[in-house]
Write a protein that holds these residues in place. Structure first.
Motif, PDB file in Angstrom:
ATOM      1  N   GLY A  20      72.021 129.585 105.467  1.00  0.00           N
ATOM      2  CA  GLY A  20      70.718 129.987 105.971  1.00  0.00           C
ATOM      3  C   GLY A  20      70.072 131.126 105.206  1.00  0.00           C
ATOM      4  O   GLY A  20      68.945 131.515 105.518  1.00  0.00           O
ATOM      5  N   PRO A 157      66.207 135.626 114.014  1.00  0.00           N
ATOM      6  CA  PRO A 157      66.231 134.282 114.615  1.00  0.00           C
ATOM      7  C   PRO A 157      66.645 134.344 116.081  1.00  0.00           C
ATOM      8  O   PRO A 157      67.423 135.210 116.491  1.00  0.00           O
ATOM      9  CB  PRO A 157      67.297 133.545 113.783  1.00  0.00           C
ATOM     10  CG  PRO A 157      67.425 134.328 112.523  1.00  0.00           C
ATOM     11  CD  PRO A 157      67.125 135.756 112.884  1.00  0.00           C
ATOM     12  N   ASP A 159      67.999 131.522 117.574  1.00  0.00           N
ATOM     13  CA  ASP A 159      69.194 130.692 117.669  1.00  0.00           C
ATOM     14  C   ASP A 159      70.436 131.539 117.363  1.00  0.00           C
ATOM     15  O   ASP A 159      70.492 132.214 116.337  1.00  0.00           O
ATOM     16  CB  ASP A 159      69.091 129.536 116.676  1.00  0.00           C
ATOM     17  CG  ASP A 159      70.307 128.640 116.719  1.00  0.00           C
ATOM     18  OD1 ASP A 159      71.236 128.865 115.903  1.00  0.00           O
ATOM     19  OD2 ASP A 159      70.353 127.733 117.559  1.00  0.00           O
ATOM     20  N   TYR A 162      72.061 131.025 113.754  1.00  0.00           N
ATOM     21  CA  TYR A 162      71.310 131.609 112.651  1.00  0.00           C
ATOM     22  C   TYR A 162      71.220 133.131 112.782  1.00  0.00           C
ATOM     23  O   TYR A 162      71.164 133.843 111.783  1.00  0.00           O
ATOM     24  CB  TYR A 162      69.929 130.969 112.558  1.00  0.00           C
ATOM     25  CG  TYR A 162      70.002 129.554 112.067  1.00  0.00           C
ATOM     26  CD1 TYR A 162      70.333 129.280 110.742  1.00  0.00           C
ATOM     27  CD2 TYR A 162      69.775 128.489 112.930  1.00  0.00           C
ATOM     28  CE1 TYR A 162      70.437 127.970 110.291  1.00  0.00           C
ATOM     29  CE2 TYR A 162      69.878 127.176 112.488  1.00  0.00           C
ATOM     30  CZ  TYR A 162      70.206 126.921 111.168  1.00  0.00           C
ATOM     31  OH  TYR A 162      70.324 125.633 110.732  1.00  0.00           O
ATOM     32  N   TRP A 165      74.428 134.430 111.250  1.00  0.00           N
ATOM     33  CA  TRP A 165      74.406 134.407 109.786  1.00  0.00           C
ATOM     34  C   TRP A 165      73.496 135.509 109.243  1.00  0.00           C
ATOM     35  O   TRP A 165      73.818 136.162 108.241  1.00  0.00           O
ATOM     36  CB  TRP A 165      73.912 133.061 109.283  1.00  0.00           C
ATOM     37  CG  TRP A 165      74.824 131.894 109.485  1.00  0.00           C
ATOM     38  CD1 TRP A 165      74.481 130.659 109.968  1.00  0.00           C
ATOM     39  CD2 TRP A 165      76.224 131.811 109.196  1.00  0.00           C
ATOM     40  NE1 TRP A 165      75.572 129.833 109.991  1.00  0.00           N
ATOM     41  CE2 TRP A 165      76.649 130.517 109.527  1.00  0.00           C
ATOM     42  CE3 TRP A 165      77.148 132.719 108.701  1.00  0.00           C
ATOM     43  CZ2 TRP A 165      77.970 130.100 109.371  1.00  0.00           C
ATOM     44  CZ3 TRP A 165      78.463 132.307 108.547  1.00  0.00           C
ATOM     45  CH2 TRP A 165      78.864 131.014 108.875  1.00  0.00           C
ATOM     46  N   THR A 166      72.347 135.703 109.870  1.00  0.00           N
ATOM     47  CA  THR A 166      71.400 136.714 109.395  1.00  0.00           C
ATOM     48  C   THR A 166      71.985 138.110 109.485  1.00  0.00           C
ATOM     49  O   THR A 166      71.913 138.893 108.531  1.00  0.00           O
ATOM     50  CB  THR A 166      70.089 136.637 110.197  1.00  0.00           C
ATOM     51  OG1 THR A 166      69.512 135.336 110.045  1.00  0.00           O
ATOM     52  CG2 THR A 166      69.097 137.684 109.722  1.00  0.00           C
TER      53      THR A 166
END
Length: 224
Positions: A20, A157, A159, A162, A165-166
């Motif tokens: 991502g 994000p 979600d 995500y 991951w961010t």
């Protein structure tokens, strides 16, 4: 007889790449220039895929012996490509999903990995854990902004996957801790871990006010 395990062009890096996340890279080594040429011969951009695993700390970037690489990495899709007059490339790639490196072949024009998928299980994430992760990152972001520019532009994000991951990509952590975030079992485990790590960063900044100008700047995530 079973089919041989598929191979994927590999671009080991001295950082951990997360799904991502967009990754800008300057490509100058001959073998990786050959890799980009190989990908550009693929007519369908969706199939211009390569993999990356992190090079363990303490090894030179050019040393890709089997013992020097982490085993869990990321599959990336080649996006923007700028060819330079000196034969180098400036590219932007997008992290797609996790992979496991089962073997590395180095006798071709560029490294190729025997890889298998490393998916995350579908799992619900407790809303309290998500909210706590957002709140801790907001506090960290505000503290860092007192000493330097905002470490993040845009909205986080919604979600949980995500979001995990961010935050993992933004956290200014040493290689081993970033790798542990990549390998986390599921988004909830990753959010708990990154929240604890960011809290530790905040405590360190409060204890040593000069830290964001030194250690945070030194460990800030960079794909190069």
């Amino acid at each position: 007889m079973s089919d041989p395990q598929p191979t994927l062009p590999m671009f080991p890096l001295n950082t951990v790449i997360f799904p991502g996340v967009q990754v800008p890279l300057h490509v100058f080594e001959d073998r990786y220039r050959a890799l980009i040429h190989h990908l550009l011969r693929e007519p369908d951009p969706e199939h211009r895929l390569f993999g990356s695993v992190a090079i363990r700390e303490g090894y030179e970037v050019g040393d890709h012996g089997a013992q020097s690489l982490y085993r869990v990495g990321c599959r990336l899709q080649l996006g923007e490509v700028e060819a330079n007059a000196d034969g180098t490339f400036d590219i932007v790639a997008l992290g797609r999903d996790r992979i496991r490196l089962d073997g590395l072949e180095t006798d071709g024009e560029f490294p190729a990995g025997r890889v298998s998928d490393y998916p995350e299980p579908d799992a619900d994430v407790d809303a309290e854990i998500t909210d706590r992760a957002r709140a801790v990152f907001t506090a960290y972001r505000a503290r860092v902004s007192e000493f330097r520019g905002d470490p993040f532009a845009g909205r986080l994000p919604r979600d949980p996957l995500y979001l995990s991951w961010t935050l993992a990509a933004l956290a200014p952590l040493p290689m081993a801790e970033r790798q542990s975030l990549l390998e986390a079992e599921d988004p909830q485990e990753r959010l708990i871990l990154v929240t604890d790590l960011l809290r530790a960063e905040l405590r360190a900044m409060n204890a040593i006010p000069s830290l964001p100008a030194t250690d945070v700047a030194r460990t800030r995530w960079s794909p190069n």
